[in-house]
Write a protein that holds these residues in place. Structure first.
Motif, PDB file in Angstrom:
ATOM      1  N   PHE A 191       0.826  -1.198   0.000  1.00 25.38           N
ATOM      2  CA  PHE A 191       0.000   0.000   0.000  1.00 25.38           C
ATOM      3  C   PHE A 191       0.866   1.257   0.000  1.00 25.38           C
ATOM      4  O   PHE A 191       0.584   2.228  -0.716  1.00 25.38           O
ATOM      5  N   THR A 192       1.918   1.244   0.806  1.00 27.42           N
ATOM      6  CA  THR A 192       2.778   2.420   0.922  1.00 27.42           C
ATOM      7  C   THR A 192       3.489   2.725  -0.387  1.00 27.42           C
ATOM      8  O   THR A 192       3.452   3.861  -0.889  1.00 27.42           O
ATOM      9  N   PHE A 193       4.132   1.731  -0.959  1.00 28.25           N
ATOM     10  CA  PHE A 193       4.891   1.961  -2.191  1.00 28.25           C
ATOM     11  C   PHE A 193       3.975   2.237  -3.372  1.00 28.25           C
ATOM     12  O   PHE A 193       4.334   2.991  -4.285  1.00 28.25           O
ATOM     13  N   ASN A 194       2.792   1.637  -3.360  1.00 28.77           N
ATOM     14  CA  ASN A 194       1.845   1.900  -4.434  1.00 28.77           C
ATOM     15  C   ASN A 194       1.390   3.351  -4.399  1.00 28.77           C
ATOM     16  O   ASN A 194       1.304   4.017  -5.439  1.00 28.77           O
ATOM     17  N   PHE A 195       1.106   3.840  -3.195  1.00 29.88           N
ATOM     18  CA  PHE A 195       0.671   5.227  -3.069  1.00 29.88           C
ATOM     19  C   PHE A 195       1.780   6.189  -3.473  1.00 29.88           C
ATOM     20  O   PHE A 195       1.563   7.147  -4.233  1.00 29.88           O
TER      21      PHE A 195
END
Length: 296
Positions: A176-180
């Protein structure tokens, strides 16, 4: 409160008597105590270094298949969440767009430094059970027979909570973090090219893994504090609203991205762990009340 104070005094008094089974017969001096602690630390460091060296030997495979995995569009979490969203009937709301990140190295020793960081942090993660085992051996002589009985299996439960938190950070929070961060854009001109350094990526990933691993130790910490007599279930319930604010702050610190989705993903399990801690502390309170009643 008087009982809790006397329990703490008794614990630290027993701690001064030794740190190994062989030294329980007589009281140790301060220097003997430091010498025993030194050997516990040395053994922990040796295991940590052995794990770090092993990781460094296989650094290419680990970098390709473990470190880069959360930033890959083929990471297992992306497909699993998408299928889970379809099963819930919410369509593609849980399907995240593919992540394509090209990392930049701006220092001469950048790749070597990254390899060293991976090996050192990986050594801590792999060697965590043994490191805690050495800590347990140092504290164990200070415990009474009843406390040792209560603490049976502590190495297993502490390691389980740590690895569960590390897996949560790696498999759920990191994607989720890297995608955002990879899909967030500033302005519409396209003048900014997103190309983070490899060290920034590794630092973010290790912070997520270690941060979640430590945060998931909350029930164990609450259980120990309850046994010592520092907290009670009523205390945790009374200050639950303040704990909620602290959990939100911890979630904001753990997650390097400012999006609410990642912070909520961290905050929800921490809240669940807080209420699990209340249940554990309640059992400790009931056990203490039962023992005091039998004693009286």
């Amino acid at each position: 409160m008087a009982t809790a104070t006397s329990e703490r005094k008794l614990f630290f008094k027993r701690l001064r008597k030794g740190t190994d089974a062989e030294t329980e017969q007589g009281e140790m001096t301060f220097m003997d105590h430091l010498e025993a602690l030194r050997w516990h630390i040395m053994r922990s460091v040796i295991v940590w270094l052995a794990a770090a060296i092993t990781i460094f030997v296989f650094i290419d495979w680990i970098y390709d298949n473990v470190i880069l995995a959360p930033s890959s569009e083929n990471f297992v979490t992306y497909g699993a969440l998408c299928r889970f969203g379809h099963w819930l009937g919410v369509g593609d709301s849980l399907c995240m767009p593919p992540v394509k990140i090209k990392f930049l190295v701006t220092e001469v020793n950048g790749t070597f430094t990254s390899a060293i960081n991976i090996a050192m942090v990986g050594g801590v993660i792999v060697g965590f059970p043994y490191i805690f085992y050495e800590l347990w051996r140092f504290i164990k002589p200070a415990l009474s027979a009843k406390e040792k009985k209560y603490a049976r299996g502590s190495i297993f439960w502490v390691s389980l909570c740590f690895f569960a938190g590390a897996a949560f950070g790696y498999y759920l929070l990191a994607p989720f973090t890297f995608n955002f961060l990879a899909t967030f854009t500033l302005g519409k001109s396209g003048a900014i090219q997103y190309q983070p350094s490899v060290n920034d990526y590794i630092d973010s990933l290790t912070n997520l893994i270690l941060g979640c691993g430590i945060a998931f130790e909350l029930p164990i910490l609450a259980y120990v504090l309850a046994k010592i007599g520092l907290i009670t279930a009523s205390f945790l319930k009374k200050y639950s609203k303040y704990a909620f604010v602290i959990i939100l702050l911890v979630a904001a610190i753990i997650t390097p991205s400012p999006d609410m989705t990642s912070q909520i993903i961290v905050a929800l399990p921490l809240l669940l762990l807080y209420w699990i801690s209340i249940l554990l502390v309640s059992r400790v309170d009931k056990q203490k009340a039962k023992e005091e009643k039998e004693w009286s």
